[in-house]
Design an enzyme around this catalytic site. Structure first.
Site, short mmCIF file in Angstrom:
data_model
loop_
_atom_site.label_atom_id
_atom_site.label_comp_id
_atom_site.label_asym_id
_atom_site.label_seq_id
_atom_site.Cartn_x
_atom_site.Cartn_y
_atom_site.Cartn_z
N GLU A 56 61.44 -24.79 70.07
CA GLU A 56 60.51 -25.57 70.45
C GLU A 56 59.45 -25.77 70.29
OE1 GLU A 56 59.26 -24.24 74.59
OE2 GLU A 56 60.79 -24.11 75.07
N GLY A 93 64.89 -29.31 77.18
CA GLY A 93 65.38 -30.07 76.14
C GLY A 93 66.71 -29.32 76.99
N CYS A 95 65.09 -24.45 77.89
CA CYS A 95 64.03 -24.96 77.64
C CYS A 95 64.78 -25.92 78.39
CB CYS A 95 64.21 -25.66 76.05
SG CYS A 95 62.78 -27.19 75.98
N CYS A 97 56.88 -28.83 81.12
CA CYS A 97 57.61 -28.08 80.65
C CYS A 97 58.88 -27.74 81.50
CB CYS A 97 57.00 -26.63 80.71
SG CYS A 97 57.29 -25.57 79.71
N HIS A 141 62.26 -34.59 72.47
CA HIS A 141 63.31 -33.84 71.89
C HIS A 141 64.45 -34.75 70.56
CE1 HIS A 141 62.83 -31.36 74.64
NE2 HIS A 141 62.01 -31.78 75.50
N1 LIG Z 1 56.94 -26.54 73.03
C1 LIG Z 1 57.47 -27.67 74.70
C2 LIG Z 1 56.73 -27.15 76.18
C3 LIG Z 1 57.56 -26.25 76.60
C4 LIG Z 1 58.85 -26.63 76.91
C5 LIG Z 1 59.27 -25.62 78.11
N2 LIG Z 1 59.90 -24.76 77.66
C6 LIG Z 1 60.50 -26.72 79.05
O1 LIG Z 1 61.21 -25.45 80.05
O2 LIG Z 1 60.52 -27.50 78.36
C7 LIG Z 1 57.16 -29.19 73.70
O3 LIG Z 1 55.84 -28.51 73.34
O4 LIG Z 1 57.55 -29.72 74.19
#
Ligand SMILES: N[C@@H](CCC[C@H](N)C(=O)O)C(=O)O
Length: 385
Positions: A319, A331, A328, A173, A264
């Protein structure tokens, strides 16, 4: 902080009328505590009220000597005990009572997390099911995830683990690791420029706190091999999936698949509409259809991107395990990689997210991605488990 005040007042009223707050916890937690700066112009405060426990703290206290904690009511007829002495955020977190979780809520561009001091164990202090409850924005604290600061392994300083708000465990994350770095600095009482080696499910990640408080993170190398992302889409550029067709909900999208340790799917448009206007998307409608698409065996995070210039992009994200969030970090890194591979942008970009901008650089000489952005305390709290 009108919300904080609104939450505080009913609890204060309940105590002052001699009513005990309904509680499965010990009597000492039927006390309303207020932690405030000794300065009269307390910059901000927030309240957390869950079952019997309400804890209100300033989000800006940095000078432990300026801290004072007091009960909000003092009638001897009320079952109120002297509040424990708290001299710093770290000493607050070091208190260990069974059935109570002390935490700090942080946010990075509005992507918000409950940070838990788990340095004494390799097992997360709470279960995924408890994380789901705590992340609930109506019945819990409210957050996009719970992050555990754990002992390092393989020679690293620390380990970061995280549960999404649906209880699933992602590998990494980006916004979370900036919050993690600031949390560690607070726990260890470190000031100024600091860097840490962090073991994550995505391997070694190295955040560095800058003099101005921003956090710059070496996010490592992107993974482009389709089967490692993972995606079942056929590789079309070496082993990678770049600007491939993906049918979602009867629409043919152009997608590039990138893993930053977590998966992603990045899109700049559809077959007919090449330049997305991201504000026009119904994310809640389309996001889950990407997340649960059969072509993504581990589900996926999805970024919808609008190109302003070769150095300026705008994205919205759906997400995996958390839905639409304000930002993210992984992301934003994936978006810059996809933008370079598709020829939309150069290797250094500002990426605008709903919660604010991130600076991303995909460095040619070592293939590493660097992300720079903020991370801030929202409030300190305690919650019965
Ligand atoms: N929901 C994501 C993990 C969290 C990502 C985060 N918000 C970031 O800032 O990178 C997943 O399940 O991969």
């Amino acid at each position: 902080m009108a919300i904080a005040a609104a939450k505080l007042l009913p609890a204060a009223a309940a105590v002052s009328k001699g009513r005990s707050l309904s509680s499965p916890c010990s009597v000492s937690y039927s006390t309303l505590y207020r932690l405030s700066s000794s300065s009269s112009s307390s910059p901000s405060s927030a309240a957390l009220q869950l079952d019997s426990l309400t804890f209100v703290v300033s989000s800006k206290f940095r000078n432990p000597s300026s801290l004072r904690i007091c009960s909000a009511a003092s009638s001897s007829s009320m079952r109120i005990q002297a509040p424990p002495e708290i001299t710093s955020p770290a000493s607050f977190l070091e208190r260990k009572e069974s059935g109570i979780l002390h935490f700090v809520k942080y946010q990075g561009l509005g992507n918000d997390f409950i940070l838990v001091d788990n340095r004494d164990s390799h097992e997360p202090r709470i279960t995924p099911e408890q994380a789901v409850k705590l992340c609930d924005r109506n019945f819990g604290i409210g957050a996009d995830g719970v992050i555990f600061a754990m002992p390092g392994i393989n020679g690293t300083d620390y380990t970061m683990r995280i549960f999404n708000s649906d209880g699933s465990e992602p590998e990494m994350c980006g916004n979370g690791i900036r919050c993690f770095a600031r949390f560690i600095a607070e726990l260890e009482n470190l000031q100024g420029k600091q860097s840490f080696t962090i073991h994550t499910g995505a391997g070694l990640i190295v955040p560095e706190i800058q003099e101005d408080g921003q956090v710059r993170v070496d996010m490592g190398e992107p993974i482009l091999k389709a089967s490692d992302v993972p995606t079942k889409l056929q590789p079309n550029k070496g082993q990678s999936v770049v600007k491939s067709k993906l049918e979602v909900d009867g629409v043919s999208w152009n997608v590039t698949c990138v893993s930053m340790g977590n998966p992603h799917c990045v899109t700049f448009g559809t077959e007919v509409s090449k330049n997305l206007q991201v504000d026009e998307l119904d994310l809640a409608e389309i996001g889950p259809k990407f997340e649960h698409h059969v072509t993504f065996p581990a589900r996926t995070n999805t970024e919808f991107v609008q190109v302003f210039s070769p150095t300026h992009l705008k994205m919205r994200v759906w997400e995996r395990g958390a839905g639409a969030t304000l930002a993210c970090g992984t992301g934003a890194c994936a978006v810059v990689v996809a933008a370079v591979l598709e020829g939309h942008a150069g290797r250094s970009c500002t990426v605008d997210l709903p919660g604010g901008p991130l600076e991303i650089e995909w460095r040619e000489e070592n293939n590493h991605i660097y992300m720079t952005g903020p991370a801030e305390v929202v409030f300190y709290g305690s919650v019965p488990l």
